[in-house]
Design an enzyme around this catalytic site. Structure first.
Site, PDB file in Angstrom:
ATOM      1  CD  GLN A 177      -2.873  -0.979   2.445  1.00  0.00           C
ATOM      2  OE1 GLN A 177      -3.832  -0.208   2.426  1.00  0.00           O
ATOM      3  NE2 GLN A 177      -2.595  -1.725   3.500  1.00  0.00           N
ATOM      4  CE1 TYR A 212       4.204  -6.582  11.065  1.00  0.00           C
ATOM      5  CE2 TYR A 212       2.872  -5.547  12.767  1.00  0.00           C
ATOM      6  CZ  TYR A 212       3.536  -5.483  11.567  1.00  0.00           C
ATOM      7  OH  TYR A 212       3.550  -4.299  10.854  1.00  0.00           O
ATOM      8  CB  THR A 252       3.821  -1.469  13.482  1.00  0.00           C
ATOM      9  OG1 THR A 252       2.506  -1.785  13.956  1.00  0.00           O
ATOM     10  CG2 THR A 252       4.798  -2.411  14.166  1.00  0.00           C
ATOM     11  CG  ASP A 253      -0.257   0.218  16.287  1.00  0.00           C
ATOM     12  OD1 ASP A 253      -1.021  -0.451  17.004  1.00  0.00           O
ATOM     13  OD2 ASP A 253      -0.250   0.112  15.041  1.00  0.00           O
ATOM     14  CE  LYS A 310       7.521  -3.162  11.071  1.00  0.00           C
ATOM     15  NZ  LYS A 310       8.026  -2.859   9.689  1.00  0.00           N
ATOM     16  CB  ALA A 328       7.193  -4.907   6.614  1.00  0.00           C
ATOM     17  CE1 TYR A 329       5.969 -13.819   7.027  1.00  0.00           C
ATOM     18  CE2 TYR A 329       4.582 -12.749   8.665  1.00  0.00           C
ATOM     19  CZ  TYR A 329       4.925 -13.866   7.945  1.00  0.00           C
ATOM     20  OH  TYR A 329       4.222 -15.045   8.130  1.00  0.00           O
ATOM     21  CB  THR A 330       2.252  -6.791   6.681  1.00  0.00           C
ATOM     22  OG1 THR A 330       1.886  -7.317   5.404  1.00  0.00           O
ATOM     23  CG2 THR A 330       3.288  -5.687   6.492  1.00  0.00           C
TER      24      THR A 330
END
Length: 281
Positions: free
Chosen positions: A10, A120, A96-97, A124, A55-57
């Site tokens: 995205q 995850y 990320t949060d 990160k 990234a690996y999401t």
């Protein structure tokens, strides 16, 4: 030249629209499961700035594929940062949060202690540490609840389900700031410019849309703007068990980013634009 890791995600797609002159690297060009190869690409290209938008999401799958997620989200950014440090190239990295535990109701500051509650988030957070340890000029940009007209995201899922059902049960006890991918891409480019002008800006920042909202209320706004007659029922997180624990509080304090002139976007405006684009596609 701007070198971007990522091509189909995205944020990478949004970057392509904003900076088509940049060099975008897909998996065939730089596989993040091979950190050394990522470092070599930077050394070969010697860009003015590197943006890691890959990234690996797959949050739930990361519980099973921990080793792969660790390499992609942890070791690869570290290798990129080491290469950038050797060449004095600024690195903008999207995080990320999920590095936080999600407790409480306060907005988390960049300086707050991290305590990820799933694989995850841990991978990160490892990537963040590797970047700092490398000593590269960097901006780690933590964001949350990304959406766009493309890819897999909550907005697209709700529109699809809303076309199939009259009622939906949506989690109401998780709160955060939905963030348009385009705004994140703009923030990445702005941060790259800040680092080029003033390397003392190096550090960790938060960037998320406002106002903060629950998933359930976010869904209601999606259906309202889409003119879809779908009733949303509030439910608790424990009614939707998932392999990976989700943080209940994803609120981010973005004041440090705002101080640099990068303001939080109003996700409601971007949501309308996103829905219009989805309808046309």
């Amino acid at each position: 030249m701007i070198l971007v890791f990522g091509q189909t995600g995205q944020i990478a797609r949004a970057l392509q629209e904003l900076a088509p002159e940049a060099q975008f690297l897909g998996r065939a060009d730089a596989d993040l499961s091979d950190p050394a190869a990522c470092a070599r690409v930077i050394t070969d290209h010697r860009p003015k700035v590197v943006i890691n938008a890959a990234a690996y999401t797959a949050v739930d799958r990361a519980e099973e594929e921990i080793e792969l997620a660790t390499i992609i989200n942890g070791e690869a950014p570290g290798a990129m940062a080491e290469a950038c440090a050797r060449l004095s190239i600024p690195l903008v990295h999207i995080s990320t949060d999920y590095v936080f535990d999600g407790t409480g109701d306060d907005r988390r500051k960049p300086s707050d202690p991290v305590a990820p509650v799933n694989s995850y988030g841990r991978t990160k957070e490892l990537g963040e540490r590797r970047i700092r340890e490398a000593g590269a000029i960097h901006a780690i940009l933590r964001t949350s609840w990304v959406f766009s007209p493309h890819g897999s995201n909550f907005v697209r899922t709700m529109v699809r389900l809303g076309g199939e059902r009259e009622e939906l049960r949506v989690v109401a006890d998780q709160v955060g700031g939905p963030t348009p991918a385009k705004a994140i891409a703009e923030a990445c480019l702005a941060m790259a410019g800040k680092l080029a002008d003033n390397r003392d800006c190096s550090g960790t920042y938060h960037f998320a849309g406002e106002p903060d909202v629950s998933w359930a209320d976010f869904a209601r706004e999606i259906f309202r703007l889409s003119n879809m007659d779908v009733r949303v029922h509030d439910v608790a997180t424990d009614e939707f068990p998932t392999p990976a624990t989700r943080p209940a509080n994803s609120r981010l304090d973005c004041s440090d980013t705002a101080a640099l002139g990068i303001a939080r976007p109003d996700w409601r405006i971007s949501l309308k634009e996103t829905l219009d684009l989805m309808e046309k596609s």
